[in-house]
Design a protein around this motif. Structure first.
Motif, PDB file in Angstrom:
ATOM      1  N   MET A  62      33.147  43.299  49.672  1.00 17.69           N
ATOM      2  CA  MET A  62      33.937  42.658  49.914  1.00 17.69           C
ATOM      3  C   MET A  62      33.231  41.198  49.606  1.00 17.69           C
ATOM      4  SD  MET A  62      35.913  42.747  53.121  1.00 17.69           S
ATOM      5  CE  MET A  62      34.454  43.657  54.508  1.00 17.69           C
ATOM      6  N   THR A  63      31.552  41.754  49.240  1.00 14.70           N
ATOM      7  CA  THR A  63      31.021  40.465  48.893  1.00 14.70           C
ATOM      8  C   THR A  63      30.869  39.745  47.731  1.00 14.70           C
ATOM      9  OG1 THR A  63      29.749  40.124  50.835  1.00 14.70           O
ATOM     10  CG2 THR A  63      28.580  39.395  49.005  1.00 14.70           C
ATOM     11  N   LYS A  64      30.724  41.755  47.142  1.00 15.02           N
ATOM     12  CA  LYS A  64      30.570  41.521  45.944  1.00 15.02           C
ATOM     13  C   LYS A  64      32.175  41.038  44.739  1.00 15.02           C
ATOM     14  CE  LYS A  64      28.003  44.945  45.057  1.00 15.02           C
ATOM     15  NZ  LYS A  64      27.527  46.632  44.351  1.00 15.02           N
ATOM     16  N   LEU A  65      33.417  41.458  45.772  1.00 17.25           N
ATOM     17  CA  LEU A  65      34.783  40.860  44.929  1.00 17.25           C
ATOM     18  C   LEU A  65      34.770  39.386  45.484  1.00 17.25           C
ATOM     19  CD1 LEU A  65      36.602  43.298  47.262  1.00 17.25           C
ATOM     20  CD2 LEU A  65      36.865  43.546  44.542  1.00 17.25           C
ATOM     21  N   MET A  66      34.668  38.786  46.580  1.00 21.30           N
ATOM     22  CA  MET A  66      34.810  37.177  46.229  1.00 21.30           C
ATOM     23  C   MET A  66      32.929  36.526  45.354  1.00 21.30           C
ATOM     24  SD  MET A  66      35.165  36.514  49.978  1.00 21.30           S
ATOM     25  CE  MET A  66      34.318  37.936  50.990  1.00 21.30           C
ATOM     26  N   LYS A  67      32.405  37.190  45.356  1.00 23.87           N
ATOM     27  CA  LYS A  67      31.391  36.802  44.194  1.00 23.87           C
ATOM     28  C   LYS A  67      31.467  36.848  42.876  1.00 23.87           C
ATOM     29  CE  LYS A  67      27.998  35.297  46.772  1.00 23.87           C
ATOM     30  NZ  LYS A  67      27.352  33.596  46.445  1.00 23.87           N
ATOM     31  N   GLY A  68      32.387  38.292  42.926  1.00 26.36           N
ATOM     32  CA  GLY A  68      33.634  38.327  41.079  1.00 26.36           C
ATOM     33  C   GLY A  68      33.744  37.237  41.193  1.00 26.36           C
ATOM     34  N   MET A  69      34.973  36.522  42.052  1.00 25.87           N
ATOM     35  CA  MET A  69      36.181  35.476  41.797  1.00 25.87           C
ATOM     36  C   MET A  69      35.361  34.696  41.314  1.00 25.87           C
ATOM     37  SD  MET A  69      37.826  36.547  45.513  1.00 25.87           S
ATOM     38  CE  MET A  69      38.539  37.605  45.728  1.00 25.87           C
ATOM     39  N   GLU A  70      33.963  34.018  42.097  1.00 28.08           N
ATOM     40  CA  GLU A  70      33.575  32.904  41.652  1.00 28.08           C
ATOM     41  C   GLU A  70      32.958  33.227  40.280  1.00 28.08           C
ATOM     42  OE1 GLU A  70      30.026  29.589  44.320  1.00 28.08           O
ATOM     43  OE2 GLU A  70      29.771  32.168  44.196  1.00 28.08           O
ATOM     44  N   ASN A  71      32.661  33.990  40.223  1.00 29.42           N
ATOM     45  CA  ASN A  71      31.681  34.000  38.778  1.00 29.42           C
ATOM     46  C   ASN A  71      32.844  33.867  37.870  1.00 29.42           C
ATOM     47  OD1 ASN A  71      29.353  34.326  39.048  1.00 29.42           O
ATOM     48  ND2 ASN A  71      29.534  37.152  39.120  1.00 29.42           N
ATOM     49  N   ALA A  81      31.868  39.125  56.037  1.00 28.75           N
ATOM     50  CA  ALA A  81      31.600  38.736  54.528  1.00 28.75           C
ATOM     51  C   ALA A  81      32.264  37.870  53.815  1.00 28.75           C
ATOM     52  CB  ALA A  81      32.459  39.695  54.072  1.00 28.75           C
ATOM     53  N   THR A  82      32.949  37.193  55.028  1.00 29.65           N
ATOM     54  CA  THR A  82      33.243  35.458  54.476  1.00 29.65           C
ATOM     55  C   THR A  82      32.237  34.840  55.160  1.00 29.65           C
ATOM     56  OG1 THR A  82      35.569  36.062  55.817  1.00 29.65           O
ATOM     57  CG2 THR A  82      34.855  34.032  55.625  1.00 29.65           C
ATOM     58  N   SER A  83      31.357  34.322  56.443  1.00 27.28           N
ATOM     59  CA  SER A  83      30.321  34.229  56.377  1.00 27.28           C
ATOM     60  C   SER A  83      29.405  34.137  55.674  1.00 27.28           C
ATOM     61  CB  SER A  83      29.778  34.508  57.634  1.00 27.28           C
ATOM     62  OG  SER A  83      29.019  33.582  58.409  1.00 27.28           O
ATOM     63  N   GLN A  84      29.039  35.474  55.020  1.00 27.91           N
ATOM     64  CA  GLN A  84      28.056  35.536  54.348  1.00 27.91           C
ATOM     65  C   GLN A  84      28.316  34.472  53.109  1.00 27.91           C
ATOM     66  OE1 GLN A  84      27.188  39.254  53.828  1.00 27.91           O
ATOM     67  NE2 GLN A  84      26.025  39.992  55.500  1.00 27.91           N
ATOM     68  N   VAL A  85      29.168  35.185  52.118  1.00 33.93           N
ATOM     69  CA  VAL A  85      29.847  34.637  51.165  1.00 33.93           C
ATOM     70  C   VAL A  85      30.232  32.610  51.351  1.00 33.93           C
ATOM     71  CG1 VAL A  85      31.265  34.219  49.166  1.00 33.93           C
ATOM     72  CG2 VAL A  85      30.875  35.983  50.068  1.00 33.93           C
TER      73      VAL A  85
END
Length: 250
Positions: free
Chosen positions: A154-163, A187-191
């Motif tokens: 989930m973290t990777k998915l959201m970081k991908g959105m940012e990228n 995951a929300t907290s981390q991102v």
């Protein structure tokens, strides 16, 4: 996390903002729903245009956006065609999907445009760039209606959105057990702690209702509520969300 200005609304600062979807299938039903929603005064609205039976007819989408602008005035509008692959109401080819979203961006009425960034056959990064060139703002989204990925995924998915340069990063998942809800919040907290962009997450269904109520504590900037029929499993009514928020965010 820094806020994103949309009209008079600052998303990502203070109390989570409440968004109400419009899901009518006909022009008359959309306008009737929209009037009720506007009178309820949400922070923003989402036009789920995939419900509109004439959405792919020439000129119908842009004309409806004009009518919605007249109804909602200063309430920001999120334009969303949710494909059936991500829980939406009808299918559309990647080419037609891009054309529809760019037409909305060219018109300039929609304040935010949802882009399904992991859709097969879609150059999502290129589409986001084109929307930005038209001065539009993008909710980069991804929906899992059958499962909750791992915290790492989930973290990777959201970081991908940012990228891909999404202005807002949105992830929705379906829990199978209570731990899935906790994993989403983690995951929300981390991102959200590592980005300047607003993060929006939700765990769907009855099991995930807690995430819609308490997501803001973990960094989620928007929650989705209903006026009338919900557009996703687990949505809470606008009045109930307001009452709960008044207790949680005194």
């Amino acid at each position: 996390m820094m806020g994103l200005q949309v009209k008079k609304l600052r998303i990502g600062e203070g109390v989570p903002k409440i968004c109400v979807p419009v899901t009518g299938v006909s022009r008359e039903e959309i306008l009737e729903q929209s009037g009720s929603i506007a009178r309820s005064g949400p922070d923003l609205v989402e036009w789920r245009c995939d419900y509109y039976r004439d959405i792919l007819k020439e000129g119908c989408c842009l004309r409806m956006l004009e009518l919605l602008s007249d109804v909602f005035k200063e309430i920001p509008i999120l334009f969303t065609f949710r494909s059936s692959m991500e829980g939406g109401n009808c299918e559309i080819s990647p080419e037609a999907y891009e054309t529809l979203n760019l037409a909305a961006a060219d018109q300039g009425i929609a304040d935010l445009i949802d882009v399904e960034v992991y859709r097969d056959g879609l150059d999502a990064k290129g589409l986001i760039k084109k929307i930005h060139q038209r001065r539009g703002k993008v909710v980069a989204s991804n929906h899992h209606f059958d499962t909750t990925p791992s915290v790492e995924d989930m973290t990777k998915l959201m970081k991908g959105m940012e990228n891909m340069d999404g202005d807002i990063l949105k992830l929705a998942v379906m829990p199978q057990e209570p731990k899935d809800v906790l994993n989403l919040l983690l995951a929300t907290s981390q991102v959200s702690a590592g980005t300047v962009r607003p993060v929006v997450t939700m765990s769907m269904g009855n099991l995930g209702t807690l995430s819609r109520i308490s997501g803001g504590t973990f960094g989620s900037a928007i929650t989705f509520a209903s006026v009338g029929e919900p557009s996703a499993p687990g949505q809470i009514s606008l009045d109930d969300i307001r009452m709960i928020f008044s207790l949680l965010h005194k």
